[in-house]
Design a protein around this motif. Structure first.
Motif, PDB file in Angstrom:
ATOM      1  N   LYS A 158      21.041  54.293   4.447  1.00  0.00           N
ATOM      2  CA  LYS A 158      21.900  55.563   4.580  1.00  0.00           C
ATOM      3  C   LYS A 158      22.913  55.576   3.503  1.00  0.00           C
ATOM      4  CE  LYS A 158      22.138  56.135   9.734  1.00  0.00           C
ATOM      5  NZ  LYS A 158      22.946  56.160  10.954  1.00  0.00           N
ATOM      6  N   ILE A 159      23.524  54.565   3.051  1.00  0.00           N
ATOM      7  CA  ILE A 159      24.658  54.798   2.192  1.00  0.00           C
ATOM      8  C   ILE A 159      24.531  54.759   0.830  1.00  0.00           C
ATOM      9  CG2 ILE A 159      26.906  53.248   1.650  1.00  0.00           C
ATOM     10  CD1 ILE A 159      26.867  51.957   4.245  1.00  0.00           C
ATOM     11  N   HIS A 160      23.507  53.858   0.228  1.00  0.00           N
ATOM     12  CA  HIS A 160      23.383  53.939  -1.324  1.00  0.00           C
ATOM     13  C   HIS A 160      21.774  53.760  -1.458  1.00  0.00           C
ATOM     14  CE1 HIS A 160      22.445  49.582  -2.245  1.00  0.00           C
ATOM     15  NE2 HIS A 160      23.538  49.338  -1.356  1.00  0.00           N
ATOM     16  N   HIS A 161      21.221  54.340  -2.588  1.00  0.00           N
ATOM     17  CA  HIS A 161      19.752  54.351  -3.065  1.00  0.00           C
ATOM     18  C   HIS A 161      18.937  54.562  -1.935  1.00  0.00           C
ATOM     19  CE1 HIS A 161      21.993  52.297  -6.055  1.00  0.00           C
ATOM     20  NE2 HIS A 161      20.921  52.706  -7.179  1.00  0.00           N
ATOM     21  N   SER A 162      19.167  55.420  -0.875  1.00  0.00           N
ATOM     22  CA  SER A 162      18.391  55.462   0.554  1.00  0.00           C
ATOM     23  C   SER A 162      17.292  56.451   0.242  1.00  0.00           C
ATOM     24  CB  SER A 162      19.439  55.833   1.402  1.00  0.00           C
ATOM     25  OG  SER A 162      20.071  57.405   1.094  1.00  0.00           O
ATOM     26  N   TYR A 163      16.291  56.075  -0.568  1.00  0.00           N
ATOM     27  CA  TYR A 163      15.352  56.709  -0.845  1.00  0.00           C
ATOM     28  C   TYR A 163      14.142  55.934  -1.431  1.00  0.00           C
ATOM     29  CZ  TYR A 163      18.102  56.864  -4.948  1.00  0.00           C
ATOM     30  OH  TYR A 163      18.850  56.571  -6.003  1.00  0.00           O
ATOM     31  N   GLY A 165      11.936  53.926  -3.785  1.00  0.00           N
ATOM     32  CA  GLY A 165      12.237  53.402  -5.006  1.00  0.00           C
ATOM     33  C   GLY A 165      13.682  53.033  -5.489  1.00  0.00           C
ATOM     34  N   GLY A 166      14.277  53.222  -4.300  1.00  0.00           N
ATOM     35  CA  GLY A 166      15.916  52.859  -4.592  1.00  0.00           C
ATOM     36  C   GLY A 166      16.186  51.349  -4.823  1.00  0.00           C
ATOM     37  N   LEU A 167      15.426  50.472  -4.130  1.00  0.00           N
ATOM     38  CA  LEU A 167      15.711  49.021  -4.387  1.00  0.00           C
ATOM     39  C   LEU A 167      15.119  48.743  -5.714  1.00  0.00           C
ATOM     40  CD1 LEU A 167      16.141  46.299  -3.462  1.00  0.00           C
ATOM     41  CD2 LEU A 167      13.651  46.022  -2.847  1.00  0.00           C
ATOM     42  N   LEU A 168      14.277  49.215  -6.409  1.00  0.00           N
ATOM     43  CA  LEU A 168      13.737  49.006  -7.773  1.00  0.00           C
ATOM     44  C   LEU A 168      15.028  49.766  -8.618  1.00  0.00           C
ATOM     45  CD1 LEU A 168      11.773  48.433 -10.197  1.00  0.00           C
ATOM     46  CD2 LEU A 168      10.999  50.667  -9.637  1.00  0.00           C
ATOM     47  N   GLN A 169      15.339  51.031  -8.373  1.00  0.00           N
ATOM     48  CA  GLN A 169      16.510  51.347  -9.389  1.00  0.00           C
ATOM     49  C   GLN A 169      17.834  50.510  -9.320  1.00  0.00           C
ATOM     50  OE1 GLN A 169      18.344  55.223  -7.977  1.00  0.00           O
ATOM     51  NE2 GLN A 169      17.920  56.127 -10.006  1.00  0.00           N
ATOM     52  N   HIS A 170      18.117  50.064  -7.914  1.00  0.00           N
ATOM     53  CA  HIS A 170      19.127  49.420  -7.795  1.00  0.00           C
ATOM     54  C   HIS A 170      19.194  48.074  -8.344  1.00  0.00           C
ATOM     55  CE1 HIS A 170      22.817  47.592  -5.870  1.00  0.00           C
ATOM     56  NE2 HIS A 170      21.814  46.776  -5.204  1.00  0.00           N
ATOM     57  N   THR A 171      17.841  47.602  -8.383  1.00  0.00           N
ATOM     58  CA  THR A 171      17.893  46.088  -8.877  1.00  0.00           C
ATOM     59  C   THR A 171      18.012  46.238 -10.457  1.00  0.00           C
ATOM     60  OG1 THR A 171      16.341  45.472  -7.323  1.00  0.00           O
ATOM     61  CG2 THR A 171      16.397  44.199  -8.974  1.00  0.00           C
TER      62      THR A 171
END
Length: 354
Positions: A158-163, A165-171
């Motif tokens: 819910k809170i951040h990068h909730s889509y 590919g979000g983990l890759l982008q956040h990393t």
């Protein structure tokens, strides 16, 4: 045969007819004011969600209304108390293998995913000088199953990068931050902190489910991504073979402490310079992604976001530079200079003349 979606939530307007596939959830059987009953559900796709109702006069058996998964819905859209809702005429389950997950879960652009993964290999891997840490990166990047989840998983539900590919982008975002910090603070161990940034959230691959909707797995609920991440780190160590015990211990500490505080889920608080920097970088990237989405979702005619309970404040958006630029450009290309807008006039338009 895979069925594509014909209509998305964001496209629906009052009085539209609907015949499309959605994810159903939140099924409830509720009483009306007259003592009859109706079914309330939520319909979701990648663009949003909206409530839907099934009346007892509609000819649909309440017990046969699916409570989860993909469904094909036919009905009409109406506006009730300024909220769009669907009045359903018919609803039927659709086999999950007959729908495309990208229709229902928000996703980072595929080209962006490829670019981020290339940056991971080309930029950050190339900065490693320690053979032990390079070996861990090799084991991680060559593990096809891990890579499949790493590229697809969200950064959160819910809170951040909730889509997707979000983990890759956040990393990659965290890697950029800690790498820049190493340029400023030369005492930081770049190899250690880059490897810690790469692996700090790796447990989210198994913490979250992300096929047709974002959710938390049983393993995620019972263990959490820090414990799962340490398990994945152990599996990578087995592929690499032995590395010096201190290097392994310091990496474990970065994974274990990156939430920064015990009450936020870290079993340990940061106890090294690299662990402290990683915690702050993780928090900065997550919070800015959250705020960027908040800014995007806030109505353009206001200069302030809604009140945010998490932060105890509203956030000032200010004039949107793209909107201002567009307004000046459109009104300065014509010959009638009297039609040009001043900055004050544009701000009045955005704030309703206040």
């Amino acid at each position: 045969m895979v069925q594509g979606k014909e209509v998305f939530v964001q496209d629906l307007k009052p009085n539209d007819r609907v015949d499309s596939i959605f994810i159903v959830s939140d099924k409830k059987v509720l009483p009306t004011r007259t003592g009859k009953y109706y079914v309330s559900i939520k319909l979701t796709d990648r663009t949003g969600s909206l409530p839907a109702k099934i009346w007892d006069s509609g000819g649909v058996e309440f017990s046969e209304v699916p409570s989860a998964g993909p469904v094909r819905v036919t009905g009409r859209v109406e506006l009730f108390e300024n909220v769009l809702q669907v009045i359903i005429d018919d609803i039927r389950s659709v086999p999950p293998d007959q729908v495309k997950s990208e229709d229902f879960v928000p996703s980072l652009d595929r080209e962006e995913m490829v670019r981020l993964k290339d940056e991971l290999r080309r930029v950050f891997y190339g900065k490693l000088s320690c053979r032990y840490y390079r070996a861990l990166w090799d084991a991680f990047l060559l593990d096809k199953e891990l890579q499949k989840g790493f590229v697809k998983a969200p950064g959160a539900v819910k809170i951040h990068h909730s889509y997707l590919g979000g983990l890759l982008q956040h990393t990659v975002g965290v890697l950029r931050l800690v790498d820049a910090m190493c340029d400023i603070y030369r005492e930081l161990n770049r190899d250690l902190i880059l490897t810690g940034a790469l692996l700090h959230d790796i447990g989210k691959i198994r913490e979250y489910s992300y096929d047709l909707e974002l959710g938390v797995t049983d393993e995620g609920r019972l263990l959490g991504h820090i414990v799962i991440g340490l398990q994945i780190f152990d599996s990578l160590l087995k592929k690499v073979g032995s590395i010096p015990e201190e290097k392994s211990l310091l990496l474990r500490h970065l994974i274990a402490s990156h939430h920064g505080q015990l009450e936020f889920g870290s079993p340990k608080v940061p106890m090294t310079r690299e662990a402290l920097v990683l915690h702050f970088a993780d928090n900065i990237d997550a919070r800015l992604n959250e705020l960027n989405r908040l800014y995007d979702e806030t109505e353009k005619q206001t200069l302030w976001t809604p009140y945010q309970q998490r932060y105890g404040t509203q956030f000032y958006i200010g004039p949107d530079s793209e909107v201002l630029t567009g307004a000046f450009r459109e009104n300065n290309t014509g010959s009638d200079k009297s039609a040009q807008l001043s900055l004050d006039e544009i701000l009045k338009q955005r704030t309703g003349g206040i």
